[in-house]
Design an enzyme around this catalytic site. Sequence first.
Site, short mmCIF file in Angstrom:
data_model
loop_
_atom_site.label_atom_id
_atom_site.label_comp_id
_atom_site.label_asym_id
_atom_site.label_seq_id
_atom_site.Cartn_x
_atom_site.Cartn_y
_atom_site.Cartn_z
N PHE A 1 0.82 -1.22 0.00
CA PHE A 1 0.00 0.00 0.00
C PHE A 1 0.85 1.26 0.00
O PHE A 1 0.35 2.35 -0.23
CB PHE A 1 -1.01 0.00 1.16
CG PHE A 1 -0.40 0.14 2.52
CD1 PHE A 1 -0.09 -0.97 3.27
CD2 PHE A 1 -0.16 1.39 3.05
CE1 PHE A 1 0.46 -0.85 4.53
CE2 PHE A 1 0.39 1.53 4.31
CZ PHE A 1 0.70 0.41 5.05
N HIS B 1 4.68 -4.89 13.29
CA HIS B 1 3.44 -4.12 13.19
C HIS B 1 2.21 -4.95 13.55
O HIS B 1 1.10 -4.61 13.18
CB HIS B 1 3.31 -3.52 11.78
CG HIS B 1 4.43 -2.57 11.43
ND1 HIS B 1 4.76 -2.23 10.15
CD2 HIS B 1 5.30 -1.90 12.23
CE1 HIS B 1 5.80 -1.40 10.17
NE2 HIS B 1 6.14 -1.19 11.41
N CYS C 1 -11.21 -6.85 21.93
CA CYS C 1 -12.27 -5.93 22.33
C CYS C 1 -11.67 -4.85 23.23
O CYS C 1 -10.94 -5.15 24.17
CB CYS C 1 -13.38 -6.67 23.08
SG CYS C 1 -14.53 -5.54 23.89
ZN LIG Z 1 -15.95 -7.11 24.80
#
Ligand SMILES: [Zn+2]
Length: 262
Positions: free
Chosen positions: A55, A143, A151
Amino acid sequence: MPVSMPPASAGMETDRVNDMEEMKTEQLREIIEKSKRIVFFGGAGVSTASGIPDFRSADGLYASEEENGLSPEMILSRSFFYLQPEQFFDFYRKHMLHPDARPNAVHRYLYELEKRDKLRGIVTQNIDGLHRQAGNIRVYELHGNVYENTCMECNASWPMEKILFSEGIPRCDCGGVIKPNVVLYGEPLEKYVCIGARREITNADTLIVAGTSLTVEPAASFIGDFRGKNLIFINRETTPADKQATLLIREDVAEVFRELSV
Ligand SMILES: [Zn+2]
């Protein structure tokens, strides 16, 4: 008078260049046979043969206008992630996730080297996880990688598919946003990954740097830790560090490793 090469000598010229590159590949093969502690440092050029475009390259994503003229570096930044998460994930799903990509000749050869106990580690700037997919254990993903996602509320882990198949902002069962474990622009590299990578480079007898223009810091400065004998650069384009190389192969890295595998 127009300068034009007759086809015959142009052919000879190409042959000569090919012969030279072939000789260098043989030289590389000998170095690998004699080395005991090889470290491979790779960039985007390692993954292009697996169908993953770079990219950052000139003909890469810069050409696309759908992103409202924003550069990939801007979209893949920490601040953009927090300010425009929906747009971030649209771009991320489209350009960063390549679920069908498979290891190529480079990944496979490096796996063989690790099995033969010659390879001490792979340091990579790529986030595609292909070295691990090929079977390598000692991989330092500077990276991060797209297969690990967390989460932001409850720290639950989620597979890549959760992001791939969700729409808009991917969310955990608890409602929290799921963030990919990749290092965004503006975020620091994981300390323990850097320490491990630098240790391997410092202790290596041979360092193969391939498929990277060595312009991304701080990764590029890691090369300065190398104290060994053979510093090999395999890259189609010139890099600012070319003059440091003890062997410079101006060829596509997958091509070189395909020849090595024969
Ligand atoms: Zn969660």
